[in-house]
Design an enzyme around this catalytic site. Structure first.
Site, PDB file in Angstrom:
ATOM      1  N   THR A 157       0.831  -1.212   0.000  1.00  0.00           N
ATOM      2  CA  THR A 157       0.000   0.000   0.000  1.00  0.00           C
ATOM      3  C   THR A 157       0.867   1.264   0.000  1.00  0.00           C
ATOM      4  O   THR A 157       0.532   2.250  -0.655  1.00  0.00           O
ATOM      5  CB  THR A 157      -0.973   0.049   1.201  1.00  0.00           C
ATOM      6  OG1 THR A 157      -0.225   0.059   2.410  1.00  0.00           O
ATOM      7  CG2 THR A 157      -1.936  -1.117   1.199  1.00  0.00           C
ATOM      8  N   ASN A 158       1.985   1.208   0.713  1.00  0.00           N
ATOM      9  CA  ASN A 158       2.876   2.380   0.713  1.00  0.00           C
ATOM     10  C   ASN A 158       3.556   2.550  -0.635  1.00  0.00           C
ATOM     11  O   ASN A 158       3.670   3.676  -1.137  1.00  0.00           O
ATOM     12  CB  ASN A 158       3.901   2.261   1.835  1.00  0.00           C
ATOM     13  CG  ASN A 158       3.283   2.523   3.195  1.00  0.00           C
ATOM     14  OD1 ASN A 158       2.861   3.640   3.485  1.00  0.00           O
ATOM     15  ND2 ASN A 158       3.197   1.491   4.018  1.00  0.00           N
TER      16      ASN A 158
ATOM     17  N   HIS B   5       7.957   3.318   9.452  1.00  0.00           N
ATOM     18  CA  HIS B   5       7.827   2.354  10.545  1.00  0.00           C
ATOM     19  C   HIS B   5       6.557   2.670  11.338  1.00  0.00           C
ATOM     20  O   HIS B   5       6.314   3.835  11.681  1.00  0.00           O
ATOM     21  CB  HIS B   5       9.055   2.407  11.459  1.00  0.00           C
ATOM     22  CG  HIS B   5       9.007   1.356  12.519  1.00  0.00           C
ATOM     23  ND1 HIS B   5       9.256   0.025  12.233  1.00  0.00           N
ATOM     24  CD2 HIS B   5       8.706   1.417  13.830  1.00  0.00           C
ATOM     25  CE1 HIS B   5       9.114  -0.686  13.346  1.00  0.00           C
ATOM     26  NE2 HIS B   5       8.786   0.135  14.323  1.00  0.00           N
TER      27      HIS B   5
HETATM   28  C1  GRF Z   1       3.766  -1.047   6.963  1.00  0.00           C
HETATM   29  O1  GRF Z   1       3.025  -1.182   8.153  1.00  0.00           O
HETATM   30  C2  GRF Z   1       5.083  -0.360   7.207  1.00  0.00           C
HETATM   31  O2  GRF Z   1       5.029   0.616   8.193  1.00  0.00           O
HETATM   32  C3  GRF Z   1       5.952  -1.509   7.654  1.00  0.00           C
HETATM   33  O3  GRF Z   1       5.535  -2.590   6.818  1.00  0.00           O
HETATM   34  C4  GRF Z   1       4.186  -2.408   6.424  1.00  0.00           C
HETATM   35  C5  GRF Z   1       4.109  -2.480   4.926  1.00  0.00           C
HETATM   36  O4  GRF Z   1       2.792  -2.333   4.450  1.00  0.00           O
HETATM   37  N1  GRF Z   1       7.349  -1.166   7.546  1.00  0.00           N
HETATM   38  P1  GRF Z   1       2.522  -2.198   2.886  1.00  0.00           P
HETATM   39  O5  GRF Z   1       3.108  -3.431   2.208  1.00  0.00           O
HETATM   40  O6  GRF Z   1       3.141  -0.930   2.400  1.00  0.00           O
HETATM   41  O7  GRF Z   1       1.021  -2.164   2.766  1.00  0.00           O
END
Ligand code: GRF
Length: 201
Positions: A14-15, A110
């Site tokens: 998602t990020n 994070h």
């Molecule tokens: C997120 O919660 C980020 O903070 C952590 O790993 C997760 C990744 O989520 N480092 P996504 O794959 O970006 O949805």
């Protein structure tokens, strides 16, 4: 000139998707030149390809291949977006200009208010600890895990009535926005002098 950025991700993405969309909306600022995953079955690989980004699986133990690919893409910045590995000094040096104390141009997100709850399962540990608020941190990456100069942090509540899922959902909504804001902020900086000092100790 747009900054050339590689994303490293291991999971859903998602990020990563938020960062790719941001780059598409700001083509003069950011160019996502590729995405690397250490997980052959990570959904983020397909998601990135659907958004027109070259996305490649390279196992974490084949660092030479990762570095060769990053050089081929000419990446100047790296964004770790749910990358479940510790990056090496050699990796960080790829994104460092000289040795004048400025951080490597590598960001991470994070899901805690660092320095609280570094490491794995941060949402779960924060949720279980009885705190009334937690947060999200975007920071420059250094040699230590979930450590390095902080770019942005944002708090969110841990309600007594929260299930773990509701708590994570509240945090994830913030994640996808704050990462974009932090990237926008640092890409517009002339230099990274503001981030020399470790501020999260
Ligand atoms: C997120 O919660 C980020 O903070 C952590 O790993 C997760 C990744 O989520 N480092 P996504 O794959 O970006 O949805």
């Amino acid at each position: 000139m747009a900054k050339r950025i590689v994303i490293l991700a291991s999971g859903v993405g998602t990020n990563a998707i938020a960062l790719i969309r941001f780059a598409h909306q700001n083509p003069s600022l950011a160019d996502i030149v590729g995405l690397l995953s250490d997980n052959a079955t990570a959904p983020v690989l397909e998601a990135a390809k659907e958004l027109g980004v070259e996305a490649i699986f390279i196992p974490h133990n084949r660092q030479d291949e990762q570095i060769a690919q990053i050089r081929k893409w000419g990446a100047e910045w790296a964004c770790l977006a749910g990358y479940m590995r510790i990056v090496s000094q050699e990796f960080l040096d790829l994104f460092r200009e000289g040795s004048d104390g400025a951080p490597a141009r590598v960001l991470n997100i994070h899901p805690s208010l660092l320095p609280a709850y570094p490491g794995l399962r941060a949402y779960q540990r924060a949720y279980s600890s009885g705190i009334s608020e937690s947060g999200i941190t975007v920071h420059f990456v250094d040699e230590k895990v979930d450590h390095g100069p902080i770019v942005l942090q944002e708090k969110f509540s841990r309600l007594e009535s929260d299930t773990l899922e509701a708590f994570i959902e509240r945090g994830k909504a913030i994640e996808n926005q704050i990462y974009v804001r932090a990237l926008d902020l640092v890409l517009r900086k002339e230099n990274l002098d503001d981030y020399r000092r470790i501020s999260n100790e």
